[in-house]
Design a protein around this motif. Structure first.
Motif, short mmCIF file in Angstrom:
data_model
loop_
_atom_site.label_atom_id
_atom_site.label_comp_id
_atom_site.label_asym_id
_atom_site.label_seq_id
_atom_site.Cartn_x
_atom_site.Cartn_y
_atom_site.Cartn_z
N ASP A 34 36.42 85.16 -58.98
CA ASP A 34 36.38 83.85 -59.61
C ASP A 34 37.80 83.51 -60.05
O ASP A 34 38.31 84.07 -61.02
N VAL A 35 38.46 82.61 -59.32
CA VAL A 35 39.85 82.26 -59.59
C VAL A 35 39.99 81.62 -60.97
O VAL A 35 40.95 81.88 -61.70
N TRP A 36 39.03 80.78 -61.36
CA TRP A 36 39.09 80.06 -62.62
C TRP A 36 39.13 81.01 -63.82
O TRP A 36 39.92 80.84 -64.72
N GLU A 37 38.25 82.01 -63.81
CA GLU A 37 38.17 82.93 -64.94
C GLU A 37 38.86 84.27 -64.67
O GLU A 37 38.80 85.16 -65.51
N SER A 38 39.46 84.44 -63.51
CA SER A 38 40.13 85.69 -63.13
C SER A 38 39.21 86.88 -63.31
O SER A 38 39.57 87.88 -63.93
N LYS A 39 38.01 86.77 -62.76
CA LYS A 39 37.01 87.83 -62.89
C LYS A 39 36.38 88.15 -61.55
O LYS A 39 36.23 87.26 -60.71
N MET A 40 35.98 89.39 -61.40
CA MET A 40 35.15 89.78 -60.25
C MET A 40 33.71 89.53 -60.64
O MET A 40 33.29 89.85 -61.75
N ARG A 41 32.95 88.96 -59.73
CA ARG A 41 31.52 88.72 -59.97
C ARG A 41 30.73 89.39 -58.87
O ARG A 41 31.10 89.32 -57.70
N GLU A 42 29.66 90.02 -59.24
CA GLU A 42 28.80 90.72 -58.29
C GLU A 42 27.50 89.94 -58.19
O GLU A 42 26.82 89.72 -59.18
N ILE A 43 27.19 89.49 -56.97
CA ILE A 43 25.99 88.68 -56.76
C ILE A 43 25.18 89.29 -55.62
O ILE A 43 25.70 89.49 -54.52
N PRO A 44 23.91 89.58 -55.86
CA PRO A 44 23.07 90.07 -54.76
C PRO A 44 22.76 88.94 -53.79
O PRO A 44 22.20 87.92 -54.19
N ILE A 45 23.18 89.10 -52.55
CA ILE A 45 22.93 88.08 -51.53
C ILE A 45 22.45 88.80 -50.26
O ILE A 45 23.21 89.01 -49.32
N PRO A 46 21.17 89.16 -50.22
CA PRO A 46 20.67 89.89 -49.05
C PRO A 46 20.73 89.07 -47.76
O PRO A 46 20.77 89.64 -46.67
N GLU A 47 20.81 87.74 -47.89
CA GLU A 47 20.87 86.89 -46.69
C GLU A 47 22.14 87.11 -45.87
O GLU A 47 22.18 86.78 -44.70
N THR A 48 23.17 87.68 -46.48
CA THR A 48 24.43 87.89 -45.77
C THR A 48 24.50 89.25 -45.07
O THR A 48 25.45 89.51 -44.35
N TRP A 49 23.50 90.10 -45.28
CA TRP A 49 23.53 91.43 -44.68
C TRP A 49 23.42 91.33 -43.15
O TRP A 49 22.55 90.66 -42.63
N GLY A 50 24.33 91.94 -42.45
CA GLY A 50 24.33 91.91 -41.00
C GLY A 50 24.90 90.62 -40.42
O GLY A 50 24.82 90.39 -39.23
N MET A 51 25.45 89.79 -41.27
CA MET A 51 26.01 88.51 -40.84
C MET A 51 27.51 88.51 -41.12
O MET A 51 27.99 89.18 -42.02
N THR A 52 28.23 87.71 -40.34
CA THR A 52 29.66 87.50 -40.57
C THR A 52 29.83 86.11 -41.16
O THR A 52 29.26 85.15 -40.65
#
Length: 193
Positions: free
Chosen positions: A85-103
């Protein structure tokens, strides 16, 4: 046994989940940062249903940078992505199973263009609202796409994705341009000079 004053003080603390939808909507448009808006919608199901999943009131936001799955995540079959997150200079961890196996081959206005191996599955995903839009698969006759470095691709929309004539255009690194409208069965392609 409760006294009258105890009963009155308990009634002052109403459950926020039962706010009228009109009030929830009025509050939601006061939220100006996308992370806060996502948190707002996560309070409860009634707040989520009373607030717009595609907010138009938010000012332009600095982009988040999405990191590829780490090898450790692949070996553990973890479906979580890391974003900076550029605005807050933080790493954020979000579960997004829809992206698994995708580019993720491109992004635009918060939407990710996800492509499976050899382009058999193509979709747009908003990782914050979890809205997903299926797009036509890439044609198997486009043999040159298998060698494309999708990381160098760019994408744009002609209008909001809810507009019936919205054209999605992808610029590939090999000077090919492909485009389609939501609901079409195939992509149109042309090569730039």
């Amino acid at each position: 046994m409760q006294t009258e004053t105890e009963s009155d003080s308990l009634s002052e603390f109403r459950d926020w989940a039962y706010l009228p939808p009109e009030i929830v909507d009025l509050i939601s448009v006061k939220v100006k940062y996308i992370v806060d808006y996502v948190r707002f919608r996560a309070v409860c199901s009634s707040w989520r249903s009373a607030s717009c999943p595609k907010p138009r009131h938010l000012p332009p936001q600095l982009p988040w940078l999405m990191f590829p799955y780490a090898e450790k995540a692949r070996s553990k079959n973890v479906r979580t992505r890391f974003f900076y997150d550029v605005w807050e200079s933080k790493m954020r961890e979000i579960p997004i199973p829809e992206t698994w196996g995708m580019t993720c081959c491109a992004s635009y206005r918060g939407w990710l263009l996800l492509v499976s191996y050899k382009g058999r599955q193509v979709s747009l995903l908003n990782p914050l609202t979890r809205c997903e839009i299926e797009l036509p698969a890439f044609s198997c006759t486009w043999y040159h796409l298998y060698w494309v470095d999708f990381g160098k691709s760019k994408m744009t929309f002609s209008a909001d994705l809810t507009h019936p004539n919205c054209l999605i255009t992808v610029f590939l690194e090999n000077d090919w341009v492909i485009s389609c409208r939501i609901g079409e069965r195939s992509w149109k392609r042309c090569q730039l000079l």
